[in-house]
Scaffold this motif. Sequence first.
Motif, PDB file in Angstrom:
ATOM      1  N   ASP A   1     114.785  69.927  93.540  1.00 40.15           N
ATOM      2  CA  ASP A   1     114.192  70.043  92.204  1.00 40.15           C
ATOM      3  C   ASP A   1     113.374  71.321  92.085  1.00 40.15           C
ATOM      4  O   ASP A   1     113.450  72.041  91.080  1.00 40.15           O
ATOM      5  CB  ASP A   1     113.292  68.836  91.914  1.00 40.15           C
ATOM      6  CG  ASP A   1     114.084  67.566  91.625  1.00 40.15           C
ATOM      7  OD1 ASP A   1     115.270  67.681  91.284  1.00 40.15           O
ATOM      8  OD2 ASP A   1     113.504  66.469  91.734  1.00 40.15           O
ATOM      9  N   SER A   2     112.588  71.607  93.108  1.00 45.09           N
ATOM     10  CA  SER A   2     111.744  72.807  93.082  1.00 45.09           C
ATOM     11  C   SER A   2     112.582  74.078  93.103  1.00 45.09           C
ATOM     12  O   SER A   2     112.266  75.061  92.414  1.00 45.09           O
ATOM     13  CB  SER A   2     110.785  72.801  94.286  1.00 45.09           C
ATOM     14  OG  SER A   2     109.937  71.668  94.254  1.00 45.09           O
ATOM     15  N   LEU A   3     113.659  74.064  93.889  1.00 42.13           N
ATOM     16  CA  LEU A   3     114.559  75.220  93.955  1.00 42.13           C
ATOM     17  C   LEU A   3     115.204  75.477  92.597  1.00 42.13           C
ATOM     18  O   LEU A   3     115.217  76.619  92.103  1.00 42.13           O
ATOM     19  CB  LEU A   3     115.635  74.976  95.013  1.00 42.13           C
ATOM     20  CG  LEU A   3     116.727  76.041  95.151  1.00 42.13           C
ATOM     21  CD1 LEU A   3     116.124  77.340  95.698  1.00 42.13           C
ATOM     22  CD2 LEU A   3     117.836  75.549  96.076  1.00 42.13           C
ATOM     23  N   ILE A   4     115.737  74.430  91.968  1.00 42.00           N
ATOM     24  CA  ILE A   4     116.397  74.571  90.669  1.00 42.00           C
ATOM     25  C   ILE A   4     115.418  75.049  89.616  1.00 42.00           C
ATOM     26  O   ILE A   4     115.712  75.952  88.816  1.00 42.00           O
ATOM     27  CB  ILE A   4     117.034  73.230  90.233  1.00 42.00           C
ATOM     28  CG1 ILE A   4     118.127  72.785  91.219  1.00 42.00           C
ATOM     29  CG2 ILE A   4     117.594  73.341  88.818  1.00 42.00           C
ATOM     30  CD1 ILE A   4     119.310  73.699  91.303  1.00 42.00           C
ATOM     31  N   GLU A   5     114.229  74.454  89.611  1.00 43.96           N
ATOM     32  CA  GLU A   5     113.202  74.843  88.633  1.00 43.96           C
ATOM     33  C   GLU A   5     112.842  76.318  88.769  1.00 43.96           C
ATOM     34  O   GLU A   5     112.694  77.035  87.773  1.00 43.96           O
ATOM     35  CB  GLU A   5     111.964  73.969  88.834  1.00 43.96           C
ATOM     36  CG  GLU A   5     110.844  74.256  87.836  1.00 43.96           C
ATOM     37  CD  GLU A   5     109.638  73.371  88.065  1.00 43.96           C
ATOM     38  OE1 GLU A   5     108.560  73.691  87.514  1.00 43.96           O
ATOM     39  OE2 GLU A   5     109.748  72.375  88.814  1.00 43.96           O
ATOM     40  N   MET A   6     112.723  76.792  89.997  1.00 45.59           N
ATOM     41  CA  MET A   6     112.367  78.191  90.246  1.00 45.59           C
ATOM     42  C   MET A   6     113.457  79.137  89.751  1.00 45.59           C
ATOM     43  O   MET A   6     113.177  80.157  89.106  1.00 45.59           O
ATOM     44  CB  MET A   6     112.126  78.383  91.741  1.00 45.59           C
ATOM     45  CG  MET A   6     111.663  79.772  92.141  1.00 45.59           C
ATOM     46  SD  MET A   6     111.102  79.793  93.879  1.00 45.59           S
ATOM     47  CE  MET A   6     112.555  79.175  94.725  1.00 45.59           C
ATOM     48  N   ILE A   7     114.722  78.802  90.014  1.00 46.43           N
ATOM     49  CA  ILE A   7     115.833  79.661  89.591  1.00 46.43           C
ATOM     50  C   ILE A   7     115.961  79.662  88.074  1.00 46.43           C
ATOM     51  O   ILE A   7     116.183  80.709  87.452  1.00 46.43           O
ATOM     52  CB  ILE A   7     117.143  79.207  90.266  1.00 46.43           C
ATOM     53  CG1 ILE A   7     117.061  79.428  91.779  1.00 46.43           C
ATOM     54  CG2 ILE A   7     118.344  79.962  89.687  1.00 46.43           C
ATOM     55  CD1 ILE A   7     118.233  78.870  92.553  1.00 46.43           C
ATOM     56  N   GLU A   8     115.833  78.496  87.462  1.00 46.95           N
ATOM     57  CA  GLU A   8     115.936  78.411  86.002  1.00 46.95           C
ATOM     58  C   GLU A   8     114.806  79.173  85.320  1.00 46.95           C
ATOM     59  O   GLU A   8     115.009  79.779  84.258  1.00 46.95           O
ATOM     60  CB  GLU A   8     115.945  76.952  85.560  1.00 46.95           C
ATOM     61  CG  GLU A   8     117.251  76.234  85.877  1.00 46.95           C
ATOM     62  CD  GLU A   8     117.272  74.805  85.378  1.00 46.95           C
ATOM     63  OE1 GLU A   8     116.189  74.201  85.278  1.00 46.95           O
ATOM     64  OE2 GLU A   8     118.385  74.290  85.088  1.00 46.95           O
ATOM     65  N   LYS A   9     113.632  79.168  85.917  1.00 46.24           N
ATOM     66  CA  LYS A   9     112.509  79.917  85.349  1.00 46.24           C
ATOM     67  C   LYS A   9     112.801  81.409  85.393  1.00 46.24           C
ATOM     68  O   LYS A   9     112.576  82.129  84.410  1.00 46.24           O
ATOM     69  CB  LYS A   9     111.231  79.611  86.133  1.00 46.24           C
ATOM     70  CG  LYS A   9     109.997  80.324  85.590  1.00 46.24           C
ATOM     71  CD  LYS A   9     108.767  79.988  86.403  1.00 46.24           C
ATOM     72  CE  LYS A   9     107.551  80.738  85.862  1.00 46.24           C
ATOM     73  NZ  LYS A   9     106.329  80.470  86.683  1.00 46.24           N
ATOM     74  N   GLU A  10     113.331  81.895  86.510  1.00 46.42           N
ATOM     75  CA  GLU A  10     113.697  83.316  86.630  1.00 46.42           C
ATOM     76  C   GLU A  10     114.771  83.682  85.606  1.00 46.42           C
ATOM     77  O   GLU A  10     114.700  84.724  84.965  1.00 46.42           O
ATOM     78  CB  GLU A  10     114.175  83.605  88.044  1.00 46.42           C
ATOM     79  CG  GLU A  10     114.503  85.073  88.304  1.00 46.42           C
ATOM     80  CD  GLU A  10     115.986  85.433  88.164  1.00 46.42           C
ATOM     81  OE1 GLU A  10     116.779  84.561  87.758  1.00 46.42           O
ATOM     82  OE2 GLU A  10     116.321  86.581  88.439  1.00 46.42           O
ATOM     83  N   GLU A  11     115.757  82.797  85.459  1.00 49.43           N
ATOM     84  CA  GLU A  11     116.840  83.039  84.501  1.00 49.43           C
ATOM     85  C   GLU A  11     116.301  83.137  83.084  1.00 49.43           C
ATOM     86  O   GLU A  11     116.668  84.025  82.299  1.00 49.43           O
ATOM     87  CB  GLU A  11     117.858  81.904  84.585  1.00 49.43           C
ATOM     88  CG  GLU A  11     119.042  82.054  83.635  1.00 49.43           C
ATOM     89  CD  GLU A  11     119.956  80.835  83.683  1.00 49.43           C
ATOM     90  OE1 GLU A  11     120.880  80.782  82.840  1.00 49.43           O
ATOM     91  OE2 GLU A  11     119.745  79.946  84.522  1.00 49.43           O
TER      92      GLU A  11
END
Length: 359
Positions: A344-354
């Motif tokens: 969840d934390s990994l996905i959230e971090m990537i989506e925020k960058e995107e």
Amino acid sequence: MTRQVQCGKVAIGGGAPVSIQSMTNVDTRDSVALLKQIQELAEAGCDIVRVAIPDNEALMSFARVRKQTDMPLVADIHFDYRLAIGAIEAGADKIRINPGNIGSAENVRKVVEAAKEHQVPIRVGVNSGSLEKHILEEYGGVTAEALAKSALETVDYMENLGFHDLVLSIKSSDVRMTYDAYTIASRKTDVPMHIGITESGTPANGKLKSAIGIGGLLLSGIGDTLRVSLTDDPVQEVLFGKRILEAIGLREKSIEIVSCPTCGRTAVDLISLAEEAERRLQPIAVRRQEKGMKPLKVAVMGCVVNGPGESREADYGIAGGKGEGLLFSHGEIIGKIPEEELIDSLIEMIEKEESETHD
């Protein structure tokens, strides 16, 4: 180079990128389930979706769904030419018929006339299990030459009717026979080729046969659109088709996942962790490709030996430990995260960058 035809918003042949297809496996009569599966395939990166239309109830459902999606849809028709005509009138972007079971030449002519009127391409789909009787008798059974002849005879018949918006598939569950049949046909026509190994089997065996068969054809310069046929969720067909194209260099990876092979030091269930990461990153990968964003490298590692180093070399990463793991972004440790929150934390971090990149 093959000629080019248009299937909805997707060009097939003529130098266009090799497109990925799959086929729905829910009951076509269930409009809600059908639309849901089409949307799932779109999120996985599918370019064209084929839908079986076995009867009039399925045709009516197809017509309803057609109005609710812009996904290029291919109507798969066997036995009843009238369903093909109905699908064309309902808005199908392409029709797939099998010359071995659609009936008489007159029936084929009627389908061609409707396709010509509505400017809808036809895929001539020849399978080893449904060759015409006269061809089986001529060749003494199913051979590569017999498959190619069946396909080319139908192409010739349709072209003599003044119809040229054609796509050709010549499939067998036998990898060598399929390769040889496509090779024979490709030397005699410029019709775009839809390639694949039919009825390839369970995921493990099907992926092996598809990688060899589809990959071999593509490396030989044959193939304009493809379908990986698996006894599995159709989404898996799309994902593996993308991997084949990426491995050959015909499609750039939008996200590359690096994960270790596991060993006695692995302190988390890395296999499940990596599989979940791959599954949940797929929609992000599709969006990034559509936006033209740079490829990402994501590390999913299982221990403190290689994990931190590999994760730091990736754009993003996680490294598992006992009950918790480390989260990395562009070489920097973001912090320790409970094991159950790593993905969840990994996905959230990537989506925020995107999101920040495209604000």
